[in-house]
Design an enzyme around this catalytic site. Structure first.
Site, PDB file in Angstrom:
ATOM      1  N   LYS A   1       2.822   4.629   1.028  1.00 17.38           N
ATOM      2  CA  LYS A   1       3.359   5.180   2.277  1.00 17.38           C
ATOM      3  C   LYS A   1       3.002   6.662   2.276  1.00 17.38           C
ATOM      4  CE  LYS A   1       7.529   5.410   5.091  1.00 17.38           C
ATOM      5  NZ  LYS A   1       7.423   6.802   5.444  1.00 17.38           N
TER       6      LYS A   1
ATOM      7  N   ASP B   1       2.680  10.457   3.137  1.00 19.44           N
ATOM      8  CA  ASP B   1       3.693  11.359   3.673  1.00 19.44           C
ATOM      9  C   ASP B   1       3.021  12.490   4.449  1.00 19.44           C
ATOM     10  OD1 ASP B   1       6.112  12.456   4.180  1.00 19.44           O
ATOM     11  OD2 ASP B   1       6.467  13.229   2.166  1.00 19.44           O
TER      12      ASP B   1
ATOM     13  N   LYS C   1      11.241   3.170  -0.200  1.00 17.84           N
ATOM     14  CA  LYS C   1      11.260   4.619  -0.371  1.00 17.84           C
ATOM     15  C   LYS C   1      11.464   5.003  -1.833  1.00 17.84           C
ATOM     16  CE  LYS C   1      12.098   7.151   3.033  1.00 17.84           C
ATOM     17  NZ  LYS C   1      11.305   8.010   3.902  1.00 17.84           N
TER      18      LYS C   1
ATOM     19  N   GLU D   1       0.842  -1.212   0.000  1.00 20.86           N
ATOM     20  CA  GLU D   1       0.000   0.000   0.000  1.00 20.86           C
ATOM     21  C   GLU D   1       0.870   1.252   0.000  1.00 20.86           C
ATOM     22  OE1 GLU D   1      -1.585  -1.635   3.574  1.00 20.86           O
ATOM     23  OE2 GLU D   1      -0.867   0.043   4.780  1.00 20.86           O
TER      24      GLU D   1
ATOM     25  N   TYR E   1      -4.278   2.856   8.419  1.00 25.47           N
ATOM     26  CA  TYR E   1      -3.644   1.720   7.756  1.00 25.47           C
ATOM     27  C   TYR E   1      -3.180   0.604   8.685  1.00 25.47           C
ATOM     28  CZ  TYR E   1       0.070   5.021   8.979  1.00 25.47           C
ATOM     29  OH  TYR E   1       0.851   5.912   9.646  1.00 25.47           O
TER      30      TYR E   1
ATOM     31  N   CYS F   1       9.483  48.761   0.234  1.00 26.72           N
ATOM     32  CA  CYS F   1       9.724  50.036  -0.425  1.00 26.72           C
ATOM     33  C   CYS F   1       8.364  50.740  -0.425  1.00 26.72           C
ATOM     34  CB  CYS F   1      10.200  49.765  -1.857  1.00 26.72           C
ATOM     35  SG  CYS F   1      10.071  51.190  -2.913  1.00 26.72           S
TER      36      CYS F   1
ATOM     37  N   CYS G   1      14.494  51.572  -6.763  1.00 29.75           N
ATOM     38  CA  CYS G   1      14.320  53.030  -6.824  1.00 29.75           C
ATOM     39  C   CYS G   1      15.150  53.763  -5.772  1.00 29.75           C
ATOM     40  CB  CYS G   1      12.849  53.410  -6.719  1.00 29.75           C
ATOM     41  SG  CYS G   1      12.185  53.229  -5.050  1.00 29.75           S
TER      42      CYS G   1
ATOM     43  N   CYS H   1      15.816  50.613  -1.346  1.00 30.11           N
ATOM     44  CA  CYS H   1      15.164  49.796  -2.375  1.00 30.11           C
ATOM     45  C   CYS H   1      16.166  49.515  -3.495  1.00 30.11           C
ATOM     46  CB  CYS H   1      13.946  50.519  -2.932  1.00 30.11           C
ATOM     47  SG  CYS H   1      13.254  49.696  -4.378  1.00 30.11           S
TER      48      CYS H   1
ATOM     49  N   CYS I   1       7.520  53.354  -7.423  1.00 35.19           N
ATOM     50  CA  CYS I   1       8.734  52.568  -7.673  1.00 35.19           C
ATOM     51  C   CYS I   1       8.499  51.706  -8.919  1.00 35.19           C
ATOM     52  CB  CYS I   1       9.027  51.683  -6.456  1.00 35.19           C
ATOM     53  SG  CYS I   1      10.292  50.441  -6.781  1.00 35.19           S
TER      54      CYS I   1
END
Ligand code: IVH
Length: 699
Positions: free
Chosen positions: A134, A136, A341, A132, A245, A453, A438, A435, A458
């Site tokens: 796995k 995560d 895995k 089945e 599970y 900014c 500008c 910034c 700008c």
């Protein structure tokens, strides 16, 4: 879980409850059964039979009856998922059986070795395996006693975890009660994994970023983090899901023997599925011998990206419970199971430099430039590192080796730096105080992590605002794109948002790469965008903290966009999900003269600032008609098509039933189309036919 006959009966019961004017105490059991059934259809089968609206009506009816008759409330009533107030502390609890880890394998040799050992220890020649996914996510333990969910806990150190029962009850795919007594079981401990699916994860991360917060690196961290939130209602909003599970413990009822059906691991998956849990009953496969197991694992890996949730491998379990017992366990893992895995989606690279980019709200975002590296099938060379604090927290330095992760279609993230590999030549990252575009002074609000900014003119901000305005989820001006916005801006052909609608096409035609056809297409796309619904325009304005959901809330609460300039901060905060931060931002946007002037200009150009829904909903020409969309539509986004229905007085249903008038079918339509065909009463139409029914798109 529900047979065909039961499904039919419950659906008929639903329809009669929906129609019923005076639902009362005598309907309480029926309401609960029907609500549980529809939760199952929605959360376990992913195939709802009623609309969210109908579900909500029935839920509210039950809530009202229970409010007036509190003594009739049962612990497993569908209303009892909701918790009041905040959790003060998560208490430490002991697991009935320690939660072990799994041993890992990475290739076929490892699996062949696993099989060899299992054969030696059991003396069996051909062992049966159950394979089945796995999952995560974050592992949990659930305890049911006398059919009621009494405890949910985190894994913790495997021996003790945290009691997170109130949060677990928010997960709709975990039943509050289940008939374990039918199997002779009095108490049972179940293991499972809490997940957030990829779609919800992306949406949630977008929201976090809109609010200037750091997104989660992957769905696993997000699910684990959510389980530990102290506000259960917030947990509820994040749409967690759970797969179960493994059964780690059960005791029998005095009155009844344990069912003799439970002889294999696969029998427990089947029992859990039949009792209304989401177990990998459909994903699991049983094989004799390890060779076909290896084949199935490899096949499954190729489908990994097509799944709605993250998996990081497969789990192979000896299926016979007697053999499991014989194999036993080490202090770390059972000898009857192993994880296979998949290829890692992590990789290491070098942090070469950090560049600073200015976004549409002026936020200055550091972007790490990396030595290009392949992670999970794509090459990554540049990753946002969010803000100054994040850089400090991860202790990132230029020249560092860094660990990178890309979970599925999720934006890649730097997981950590690897200080062990430092040479001493690494350099600290200095955040600019001006910034980068500008050169105006940067500013940071007290509780914020982001430097900004504040110069609205700008150039970087102006360009980014226009890019956002034209983007797919905003005004969706196809063919415009980032590159054209930047090019036209640099050449002085475009200076602000209204300018998008007043482009000098003659000058554009003189540019390289702009033939008659592409100009024609661009012009058409720009013109079409004038008809975009109001909520898209609101979103497109790029008001800080206003994402697609807030834009919809705003659009639904006004008759005209400029009404927003008359709302006080308090009025705004009275709207759904708008707090002081979001409300304040909207308030200030509409107090800015230049913004108001721009909106007047856009209205003059022909954009829709009026809420047509308010005009049409009652007298719309779809009044009284119900619709459902299935498959991929050729041009419309599903949510826009649904808005069109509602704007014209029609209703969206959650599934195919006798109440459905029109099923609009796109490409790859599935079971809904088959059902509709069988019903005979549903009109099946294409997007084109649908658009003809909508007034503004008739011609
Ligand atoms: S069985 C006693 N089955 O993987 C062994 N675990 O790396 C019980 N996991 O701690 C675990 N999917 O959190 C099992 N189908 C699955 C699983 C699964 C994910 C997790 C689980 C475990 C971890 C080990």
């Amino acid at each position: 879980m529900y047979t065909k006959d039961q499904t039919k009966k419950l659906q008929a019961e639903t329809e009669s409850l929906v129609k019923k004017k005076n639902i009362g105490i005598k309907d309480i059991d029926s309401l609960r059964n029907v609500l549980r059934f529809h939760e199952y259809r929605y959360y376990i089968l992913n195939d709802p039979l009623i609309s969210d609206y109908e579900y909500d009506q029935l839920y509210k009816a039950l809530e009202n009856i229970e409010k007036e008759n509190p003594d009739l409330i049962t612990k497993d009533s569908p209303t009892q998922r909701v918790a009041k107030g905040l959790t003060k502390e998560f208490y430490t609890v002991s697991h009935l059986v320690p939660m072990l880890s799994l041993d890992n394998s990475y290739n076929s040799e490892d699996l062949i070795d696993f099989e060899r050992k299992a054969r030696e220890l059991t003396g069996e020649n051909k062992i049966e395996y159950c394979v089945e996914p796995k999952f995560d996510g974050a592992s949990i333990s659930l305890i049911y006693e006398n059919d009621l969910l009494i405890r949910g806990a985190t894994r913790g150190d495997g021996v003790e975890g945290d009691d997170i029962t109130t949060n677990v009850k928010q997960i709709k795919s975990i039943p509050l009660s289940a008939k374990f007594s039918d199997y002779g079981i009095q108490q049972i401990e179940i293991r499972g994994e809490v997940l957030i699916n990829k779609k919800n994860f992306s949406k949630f991360n977008e929201k976090l970023m809109e609010q200037g917060e750091v997104p989660f690196a992957n769905p696993r961290n997000s699910a684990a983090g959510t389980l530990r939130i102290k506000d259960p209602s917030e947990v509820g909003k994040r749409n967690l899901e759970a797969f179960v599970y493994h059964i780690s413990y059960f005791s029998s009822l005095k009155s009844k023997k344990i069912s003799d059906k439970l002889k294999h691991h696969s029998d427990s998956l089947e029992m859990l599925w039949d009792l209304g849990f989401r177990s990998p009953e459909k994903e699991k496969k049983i094989f004799k011998g390890i060779e076909p197991v290896i084949k199935y694992c490899n096949e499954f890996e190729t489908m990994r990206d097509d799944l709605p949730y993250e998996i990081d491998g497969m789990v192979i379990k000896v299926n016979d419970l007697v053999l499991q017992e014989k194999l036993g366990m080490t202090s770390h893992h059972p000898r009857w199971a192993i994880a296979f895995k998949f290829k890692a989606r992590q990789a290491t690279s070098k942090l070469l430099a950090v560049e600073f980019q200015v976004g549409r709200t002026g936020a200055v975002t550091p972007v790490a430039k990396l030595k290009p590296v392949a992670v999970g099938g794509v090459t990554v060379s540049s990753i946002s590192v969010h803000n100054e604090e994040y850089i400090k927290e991860k202790d990132l330095r230029i020249g560092d080796s860094v660990l990178i992760e890309r979970a599925g279609d999720v934006i890649p993230q730097i997981v950590k730096s690897i200080p062990e590999l430092r040479t001493g030549k690494e350099k600290k990252i200095h955040f600019p105080d001006k910034c980068p575009v500008c050169k105006s002074q940067l500013y940071k609000e007290e509780e914020e992590a982001v430097w900004r900014c504040t110069n609205l003119d700008c150039p970087a901000q102006v360009v980014e605002r226009m890019i956002h305005f034209t983007s797919k989820d905003a005004m969706d001006i196809r063919g415009f794109g980032d590159a054209n916005v930047r090019k036209f801006f640099e050449l002085g052909l475009l200076k602000d948002i209204p300018g998008i609608y007043e482009l000098d096409y003659k000058k554009i035609s003189e540019l390289e790469g702009f033939g008659e056809k592409s100009i024609d297409n661009l012009q058409k796309a720009i013109n079409n965008s004038k008809n975009q619904p109001l909520h898209r325009l609101i979103y497109a304005l790029g008001i800080r903290f206003v994402g697609e959901t807030t834009a919809k809330t705003l659009a639904n609460s006004i008759k005209h966009l400029l009404d927003l300039k008359d709302l006080s901060q308090e009025d705004l905060q009275n709207l759904e999900d708008i707090g002081p931060k979001v409300g304040g931002s909207i308030y200030h946007f509409f107090r800015n003269k230049e913004n108001i002037q721009m909106l007047h200009q856009l209205e003059k150009i022909g954009l829709k600032l009026k809420n047509e829904k308010k005009d049409l909903a009652k007298g719309g020409n779809l009044n009284g008609l119900s619709f459902l969309f299935t498959g991929t539509l050729p041009t419309l986004k599903r949510s826009d098509a649904e808005t069109m229905v509602e704007q014209n007085g029609g209703q969206i249903l959650g599934g195919v039933s006798a109440k459905l008038n029109y099923l609009v079918v796109g490409e790859d339509a599935g079971s809904k189309l088959d059902k509709a065909k069988k019903l005979n009463t549903v009109k099946i139409i294409s997007e084109e036919e649908f658009l003809k029914m909508i007034p503004s798109t008739k011609s």
